[in-house]
Write an enzyme that holds these catalytic residues in place. Structure first.
Site, PDB file in Angstrom:
ATOM      1  N   SER A  70       0.859  -1.185   0.000  1.00 13.31           N
ATOM      2  CA  SER A  70       0.000   0.000   0.000  1.00 13.31           C
ATOM      3  C   SER A  70       0.892   1.231   0.000  1.00 13.31           C
ATOM      4  O   SER A  70       2.073   1.144   0.388  1.00 13.31           O
ATOM      5  CB  SER A  70      -0.850   0.001   1.283  1.00 13.31           C
ATOM      6  OG  SER A  70      -1.527   1.227   1.443  1.00 13.31           O
ATOM      7  N   TYR A 115      -2.708  -1.192  10.333  1.00 11.62           N
ATOM      8  CA  TYR A 115      -2.560  -1.332   8.877  1.00 11.62           C
ATOM      9  C   TYR A 115      -1.210  -0.775   8.423  1.00 11.62           C
ATOM     10  O   TYR A 115      -0.481  -1.414   7.650  1.00 11.62           O
ATOM     11  CB  TYR A 115      -3.718  -0.594   8.196  1.00 11.62           C
ATOM     12  CG  TYR A 115      -3.847  -0.796   6.711  1.00 11.62           C
ATOM     13  CD1 TYR A 115      -4.537  -1.894   6.199  1.00 11.62           C
ATOM     14  CD2 TYR A 115      -3.317   0.119   5.810  1.00 11.62           C
ATOM     15  CE1 TYR A 115      -4.693  -2.074   4.832  1.00 11.62           C
ATOM     16  CE2 TYR A 115      -3.466  -0.052   4.442  1.00 11.62           C
ATOM     17  CZ  TYR A 115      -4.150  -1.154   3.956  1.00 11.62           C
ATOM     18  OH  TYR A 115      -4.300  -1.318   2.599  1.00 11.62           O
TER      19      TYR A 115
HETATM   20  P1  NAD Z   1     -11.522  -6.374  -0.555  1.00 10.62           P
HETATM   21  O1  NAD Z   1     -12.183  -6.195   0.759  1.00 10.62           O
HETATM   22  O2  NAD Z   1     -12.288  -6.065  -1.814  1.00 10.62           O
HETATM   23  O3  NAD Z   1     -10.927  -7.840  -0.685  1.00 10.62           O
HETATM   24  C1  NAD Z   1     -10.284  -8.491   0.381  1.00 10.62           C
HETATM   25  C2  NAD Z   1     -10.204  -9.970   0.073  1.00 10.62           C
HETATM   26  O4  NAD Z   1      -9.576 -10.621   1.192  1.00 10.62           O
HETATM   27  C3  NAD Z   1     -11.581 -10.629  -0.103  1.00 10.62           C
HETATM   28  O5  NAD Z   1     -11.501 -11.601  -1.135  1.00 10.62           O
HETATM   29  C4  NAD Z   1     -11.808 -11.310   1.252  1.00 10.62           C
HETATM   30  O6  NAD Z   1     -12.688 -12.422   1.190  1.00 10.62           O
HETATM   31  C5  NAD Z   1     -10.389 -11.737   1.570  1.00 10.62           C
HETATM   32  N1  NAD Z   1     -10.180 -12.068   2.985  1.00 10.62           N
HETATM   33  C6  NAD Z   1     -10.538 -11.354   4.079  1.00 10.62           C
HETATM   34  N2  NAD Z   1     -10.188 -12.011   5.190  1.00 10.62           N
HETATM   35  C7  NAD Z   1      -9.582 -13.165   4.783  1.00 10.62           C
HETATM   36  C8  NAD Z   1      -8.996 -14.269   5.461  1.00 10.62           C
HETATM   37  N3  NAD Z   1      -8.939 -14.312   6.808  1.00 10.62           N
HETATM   38  N4  NAD Z   1      -8.492 -15.277   4.727  1.00 10.62           N
HETATM   39  C9  NAD Z   1      -8.538 -15.244   3.365  1.00 10.62           C
HETATM   40  N5  NAD Z   1      -9.065 -14.215   2.672  1.00 10.62           N
HETATM   41  C10 NAD Z   1      -9.585 -13.192   3.377  1.00 10.62           C
HETATM   42  O7  NAD Z   1     -10.210  -5.453  -0.466  1.00 10.62           O
HETATM   43  P2  NAD Z   1      -9.202  -4.874  -1.570  1.00 10.62           P
HETATM   44  O8  NAD Z   1      -9.326  -3.397  -1.528  1.00 10.62           O
HETATM   45  O9  NAD Z   1      -9.322  -5.587  -2.852  1.00 10.62           O
HETATM   46  O10 NAD Z   1      -7.808  -5.209  -0.852  1.00 10.62           O
HETATM   47  C11 NAD Z   1      -6.909  -6.192  -1.315  1.00 10.62           C
HETATM   48  C12 NAD Z   1      -5.521  -5.817  -0.830  1.00 10.62           C
HETATM   49  O11 NAD Z   1      -5.131  -4.571  -1.395  1.00 10.62           O
HETATM   50  C13 NAD Z   1      -5.387  -5.674   0.690  1.00 10.62           C
HETATM   51  O12 NAD Z   1      -4.180  -6.229   1.134  1.00 10.62           O
HETATM   52  C14 NAD Z   1      -5.363  -4.165   0.866  1.00 10.62           C
HETATM   53  O13 NAD Z   1      -4.691  -3.780   2.034  1.00 10.62           O
HETATM   54  C15 NAD Z   1      -4.629  -3.741  -0.377  1.00 10.62           C
HETATM   55  N6  NAD Z   1      -4.819  -2.342  -0.730  1.00 10.62           N
HETATM   56  C16 NAD Z   1      -6.070  -1.882  -1.030  1.00 10.62           C
HETATM   57  C17 NAD Z   1      -6.216  -0.547  -1.348  1.00 10.62           C
HETATM   58  C18 NAD Z   1      -7.542   0.025  -1.676  1.00 10.62           C
HETATM   59  O14 NAD Z   1      -7.636   1.259  -1.746  1.00 10.62           O
HETATM   60  N7  NAD Z   1      -8.578  -0.750  -1.889  1.00 10.62           N
HETATM   61  C19 NAD Z   1      -5.105   0.310  -1.362  1.00 10.62           C
HETATM   62  C20 NAD Z   1      -3.853  -0.212  -1.056  1.00 10.62           C
HETATM   63  C21 NAD Z   1      -3.732  -1.534  -0.745  1.00 10.62           C
END
Ligand code: NAD
Length: 262
Positions: free
Chosen positions: A144, A157
């Site tokens: 991130s 986080y």
């Molecule tokens: P999201 O909530 O859409 O997806 C999260 C996924 O993780 C889902 O498939 C969920 O089922 C799964 N998950 C949750 N708990 C779990 C567990 N215990 N075991 C297995 N799977 C589990 O979120 P996203 O925004 O797509 O985030 C994905 C990654 O990207 C994360 O690591 C997040 O920190 C990172 N990220 C997101 C953003 C953003 O703005 N959305 C920015 C930077 C980084």
């Protein structure tokens, strides 16, 4: 021939958001896919079958809870027996919690460190022997902008993502002579359920309306004033898996509209 034909990719947390986008992009390059994550079983099966049909690849679903070492080990046993191991590992599963430190629930701290950081330790230690034996591997950690800079009220986080970048650099060094690269993608805000869910909590913590949070907190952080898209992150992850990226190793790759340039 698609460039990842014959490879198997595990994308953790790929039932939603960025992970699902990366799984689809890797399948489009010919990789077999292991989907993972939580959600409605019927919807996941429909998605699994569609990705397989669209791309002519094998797609498995394994619902391992990535905070549980024994379930991660079982996932790797399953991957080995059904698809010959994991060549591409995308550590993507993650959750967020927004609250001031004095009110931060200890169980949320443990969950975020466990899922966003420790799960990558377990998957990497289990994937490494197979990658070393094949003299080829790609590890893409979805970190991130918060691996590089902080924001208030996101202590767990920010700690987990900074830790994930340190882990990325270490593994990059350990795999460097074995054809294995390990990099960290550092996205800014991508409009996924993870971001949508934190808007009301951020509004509460900062005493703002939800509209103010989107304008004055989320998009204020990004000089382009636009969200990053899932497809843009997926394209970068796919590039890191290509031969052209063989010398990109141990790098934090920002995709944040200029956020950390400020
Ligand atoms: P999201 O909530 O859409 O997806 C999260 C996924 O993780 C889902 O498939 C969920 O089922 C799964 N998950 C949750 N708990 C779990 C567990 N215990 N075991 C297995 N799977 C589990 O979120 P996203 O925004 O797509 O985030 C994905 C990654 O990207 C994360 O690591 C997040 O920190 C990172 N990220 C997101 C953003 C953003 O703005 N959305 C920015 C930077 C980084």
């Amino acid at each position: 021939m698609a460039q990842l034909t014959g490879k198997t990719a595990l994308v953790t947390g790929s039932t939603s958001g960025i992970g699902m986008g990366i799984a689809k992009a890797l399948a489009a390059q010919g990789a077999n896919i292991i989907l993972n994550g939580f959600g409605d079983a019927a919807a996941i099966q429909t998605e699994r079958a569609q990705i397989a049909k669209d791309n002519g690849v094998d797609v498995l679903f394994d619902g391992a809870d990535m905070t549980k070492a024994d379930q991660i080990e079982a996932l790797f046993t399953n991957a080995q027996s059904k698809l010959g191991g994991v060549d591409i590992l995308v550590n993507n599963a993650g959750v967020q919690h927004v609250s001031p430190i004095e009110e931060f629930p200890p169980e949320k701290w443990d969950l975020i460190i466990g899922l966003n950081l420790t799960s990558a330790f377990h998957t990497t230690r289990l994937a490494f022997p197979g990658m070393k034996a094949k003299k080829w591997g790609r590890i893409v950690n979805i970190a991130s902008a918060h691996a590089l800079v902080a924001s208030p009220f996101k202590s767990a986080y920010v700690a987990a993502k900074h830790g994930l970048l340190g882990f990325t650099r270490t593994i990059a060094l350990e795999g460097a002579t074995s054809g294995i690269t390990c990099n960290a993608i550092c996205p800014g805000y991508v409009k996924t359920p993870l971001v949508e869910k934190q808007i009301p909590d951020t509004a509460k913590a900062r005493g703002m309306t939800e509209e103010q949070v989107i304008r004055d907190v989320i998009l204020a952080a990004q000089p382009t004033k636009q969200f990053v898209t899932v497809e843009q992150v997926a394209a970068l992850a796919t590039f890191l898996c290509s031969d052209a990226a063989a010398q990109i190793n141990g790098a934090p790759l920002s995709i944040d509209g200029g956020w950390v340039a400020e």
